[in-house]
Structures are given as structure tokens and as C-alpha cells.
Design an enzyme around this catalytic site. Sequence first.
Site, mmCIF file in Angstrom:
data_model
loop_
_atom_site.group_PDB
_atom_site.id
_atom_site.type_symbol
_atom_site.label_atom_id
_atom_site.label_comp_id
_atom_site.label_asym_id
_atom_site.label_seq_id
_atom_site.Cartn_x
_atom_site.Cartn_y
_atom_site.Cartn_z
ATOM 1 N N SER A 125 20.378 2.319 -18.783
ATOM 2 C CA SER A 125 21.482 1.501 -19.307
ATOM 3 C C SER A 125 21.682 0.251 -18.471
ATOM 4 O O SER A 125 21.434 0.250 -17.264
ATOM 5 C CB SER A 125 22.769 2.338 -19.278
ATOM 6 O OG SER A 125 23.904 1.511 -19.414
ATOM 7 N N TYR A 150 28.996 8.274 -14.550
ATOM 8 C CA TYR A 150 27.993 8.181 -15.629
ATOM 9 C C TYR A 150 26.953 7.130 -15.256
ATOM 10 O O TYR A 150 25.752 7.401 -15.265
ATOM 11 C CB TYR A 150 28.667 7.818 -16.958
ATOM 12 C CG TYR A 150 27.732 7.109 -17.902
ATOM 13 C CD1 TYR A 150 27.754 5.715 -18.023
ATOM 14 C CD2 TYR A 150 26.783 7.811 -18.644
ATOM 15 C CE1 TYR A 150 26.869 5.050 -18.856
ATOM 16 C CE2 TYR A 150 25.902 7.156 -19.480
ATOM 17 C CZ TYR A 150 25.952 5.774 -19.581
ATOM 18 O OH TYR A 150 25.062 5.109 -20.397
ATOM 19 N N LYS A 154 22.656 7.222 -14.114
ATOM 20 C CA LYS A 154 21.558 6.430 -14.675
ATOM 21 C C LYS A 154 20.775 5.770 -13.530
ATOM 22 O O LYS A 154 19.545 5.763 -13.508
ATOM 23 C CB LYS A 154 22.089 5.362 -15.642
ATOM 24 C CG LYS A 154 22.663 5.922 -16.925
ATOM 25 C CD LYS A 154 21.613 6.703 -17.711
ATOM 26 C CE LYS A 154 22.169 7.294 -18.985
ATOM 27 N NZ LYS A 154 21.187 8.154 -19.687
HETATM 28 C C1 WQD Z 1 32.496 -2.664 -25.114
HETATM 29 C C2 WQD Z 1 33.593 -3.707 -25.058
HETATM 30 C C3 WQD Z 1 35.567 -2.930 -23.941
HETATM 31 C C4 WQD Z 1 36.681 0.088 -26.870
HETATM 32 C C5 WQD Z 1 29.425 1.631 -22.030
HETATM 33 C C6 WQD Z 1 28.410 2.137 -21.044
HETATM 34 C C7 WQD Z 1 27.018 1.769 -21.480
HETATM 35 C C8 WQD Z 1 26.736 2.300 -22.855
HETATM 36 C C9 WQD Z 1 27.823 1.837 -23.835
HETATM 37 C C10 WQD Z 1 27.022 4.672 -23.362
HETATM 38 C C11 WQD Z 1 34.304 -3.741 -23.701
HETATM 39 C C12 WQD Z 1 35.851 -3.239 -25.412
HETATM 40 C C13 WQD Z 1 36.007 -0.917 -26.201
HETATM 41 C C14 WQD Z 1 37.968 -0.172 -27.420
HETATM 42 C C15 WQD Z 1 37.837 -2.435 -26.626
HETATM 43 N N1 WQD Z 1 26.473 3.684 -22.752
HETATM 44 N N2 WQD Z 1 36.572 -2.156 -26.094
HETATM 45 N N3 WQD Z 1 38.488 -1.428 -27.280
HETATM 46 O O1 WQD Z 1 31.874 -0.206 -21.658
HETATM 47 O O2 WQD Z 1 30.307 -2.087 -22.437
HETATM 48 O O3 WQD Z 1 29.378 0.230 -22.075
HETATM 49 O O4 WQD Z 1 29.139 2.185 -23.316
HETATM 50 O O5 WQD Z 1 27.080 4.832 -24.551
HETATM 51 O O6 WQD Z 1 26.105 2.351 -20.563
HETATM 52 O O7 WQD Z 1 28.642 1.497 -19.798
HETATM 53 O O8 WQD Z 1 30.897 -0.208 -24.003
HETATM 54 O O9 WQD Z 1 31.828 0.067 -26.272
HETATM 55 O O10 WQD Z 1 33.115 1.042 -24.295
HETATM 56 O O11 WQD Z 1 33.051 -1.433 -24.630
HETATM 57 O O12 WQD Z 1 38.334 -3.554 -26.494
HETATM 58 O O13 WQD Z 1 38.631 0.708 -28.036
HETATM 59 O O14 WQD Z 1 34.595 -3.376 -26.012
HETATM 60 O O15 WQD Z 1 36.656 -3.352 -23.123
HETATM 61 O O16 WQD Z 1 34.672 -5.095 -23.426
HETATM 62 P P1 WQD Z 1 30.711 -0.639 -22.469
HETATM 63 P P2 WQD Z 1 32.261 -0.049 -24.850
#
Ligand code: WQD
Length: 337
Positions: A125, A150, A154
Site C-alpha cells: 500500500s 495496519y 505492510k
Molecule cells: C480517503 C479520503 C479521508 C471516509 C486507507 C489505507 C490504504 C488503503 C485505503 C485499505 C481521506 C476521506 C474517508 C469518510 C472522508 N487500504 N474520507 N469521509 O485513508 O487514504 O487509505 O484506505 O483499504 O492503505 O491507508 O482511504 O478511503 O479512508 O480516505 O472524508 O467517511 O477520504 O479523510 O482524505 P485512506 P480512505
Amino acid sequence: MSKILVTGGLGYIGSHTVVALQNAGYEVVIIDDLSNTDIDFLDRITSITNIKPTYFEIDLKNQEKVNEFFQQNKVDGIIHFAAYKAVGESVEKPLMYYRNNLVGLLNVLDAMKDFDTDNIIFSSSCTVYGQADKMPIDEKTPLKKPESPYGKTKQMGEEILEDFSSAFDKNVICLRYFNPVGAHQTAKIGELPKGVPNNLIPYVTQTAAGIRETLSVWGDDYPTRDGTAIRDYIDVNDLADAHVKAINRLVEKKNKSKLEFFNLGTGTGSTVLEVVNAFENANYLKLNYQIKERRAGDIIEAYADNSFAENELGWQPKTTLAESMRTAWEWQKGLEK
Ligand code: WQD
């Protein structure tokens, strides 16, 4: 026909990769402990390709069962997806994450050594980069200590694989996904998070479906074009295609070193509000959302330089964000039926 073991093959990216492998002519055997998916994904995969993968319900933390599998099944390569992946949950339950993600990997690697399997693709990731200093992020970008257990599993997984490949002369490719989104064109497979979704898109689709009241946009005070955080949203079907190209590279012995890393992203960053707008426009609907405080541990910006994967794997992501938003919504609507 080469035979590929896909661990976590009934999961989100795993199931799309199984479909792509079968369509590419590989024989697929799946190991999945069903901890974060549903057995009906086996029938869903079969309904798309008309080829039922061989399936074993095995917990990879059970070394005896893993060895038994390898005694009975000779495989040409492994794609290792099986791991817990909820960032927030990993902060609350770090030992559960270290045990599941690392012991599971170690048992697979031990079996590769003992039963002469040479090739493994590891599901990694972009979280290993933390908040990178410059964009776009290429594979030479220095790694930073991930915020979550998590993310640390990785990074530790990659370090374990580095020592494994040199000590036992094994071929390893680590695929660093950016943000996987979308679903299969048939709407028969897609992302099915258990409980309240952590990731943006399942929360968006569940809000649009009325399952969630409103989407919280975590922070609009970031130093970005519209104040919301930037990520690289890569379609799951393009990710699956990259896995087929990566396993081809190893099985056909075209890899130029024992250990390779590839960033899998579109090369374009999108803000959270741009994603919300893309979802609304692609599906002709309005989404309920509210701007909230930043989420702890979130980085400001991450998007890929994917030129190494394009040049070495011959991989070209083709799916637009709009199309990913359309398939994600079709999948969600299909779940209600
Ligand atoms: C994306 C953006 C949030 C939810 C993580 C892991 C990565 C991968 C994907 C696992 C951010 C914003 C999110 C919400 C929001 N692996 N958001 N409201 O954190 O970039 O990555 O998940 O599956 O390894 O690190 O992904 O989708 O959680 O967030 O505003 O309800 O969307 O703040 O900017 P992230 P995400």
C-alpha cells in the site's frame, strides 16, 4: 496452464484479480478464512467466468493447515492479499493485526521455502510512504513510519519479503496500491465492508443508498485546491489487470531482479469534494454530506508516479473516476436486491 494461489481471493481486490487471472487463462486456487467476506463471492466469481475456482477455507495463522495445503497443491505462484485492512480498527487492536497479517505471511513464506514455490506477489500500500515530501510519489520515494499498525504491517511485510527473497532466492513483487475504488462491470462483485465503512467510497454509496444518514467529509482546511485531502483513486479492475501482468512477469521469468516494487495509481490526484461531485454527476443524484473536523492520522496528499509499472509491466490504468463511481453505485444498488 500455470496454477496460482490467491490468498484472500474472495475479498474485494482478490475476487476481481481471480476473475482477471481466469480470463487470462490461469488456473486459480483460493484460500480465504471468510473473516472479511462472504462465501457467496465464490459463486459470484463463477457466474462471471463460468470457471469455479478451487477453494479452501483456511486460516493462514494455522501453520499445520497451510503446510497441508502446500503438500497437496503444487502452485506456480502466489498472490497474497489475505490481511486485515481497517486502519482505525488496527489502532484499537494492534496485536490482532500484527498476528494476523504477519504470522499469516510468515506461514506462507515458510511453505514456499519447504515446498519449492518461487514466485509471490504481495499486496502492499502507498501507506508505506506516509506523507511524502513531493508529488507524484515514485518507488524511490523514501518510506516513512506509517501512522497505523495496519500500515506498519505492510511496511514490515515488505521488509520480511526483502530478506526472504535474498535468503532463499525467491522472486518477489510488492504492489503498492493507492486508493482502490469501483466494482466489476457486471455488478456481481465489489467492495463489501463489514460494519461501518472506513473508506470513502463505500461510505458514499451507503449514504446514497440511505443506509448512512450523511457522509462526513473529514476536514476542508487542508492546503489543497478546495481544502479537502487528495488521493489517487485507482479502479479495482485496473488493479486486477496489474496483478495479472505482475504474475506473468514472474512466471515467464521476465523480472529483472529478485525483489521489485510498483506503485499502482492513476497518476492523478482527486480531492474528496471532487470525488463526491464525480459520484453525483456519474449517477445523476445529490449526496448528503457535511464538512467535519480532520480525521486523526490522515495525510494531506498522495498520488502516484506509475511510470515504472507502465514501462516494466506494460500496465496502463484505463478506467476514469466517473466510471469507477458508476460501477460502485451499480454494485451498491445490486446489494439491496
Ligand atoms: C480517503 C479520503 C479521508 C471516509 C486507507 C489505507 C490504504 C488503503 C485505503 C485499505 C481521506 C476521506 C474517508 C469518510 C472522508 N487500504 N474520507 N469521509 O485513508 O487514504 O487509505 O484506505 O483499504 O492503505 O491507508 O482511504 O478511503 O479512508 O480516505 O472524508 O467517511 O477520504 O479523510 O482524505 P485512506 P480512505
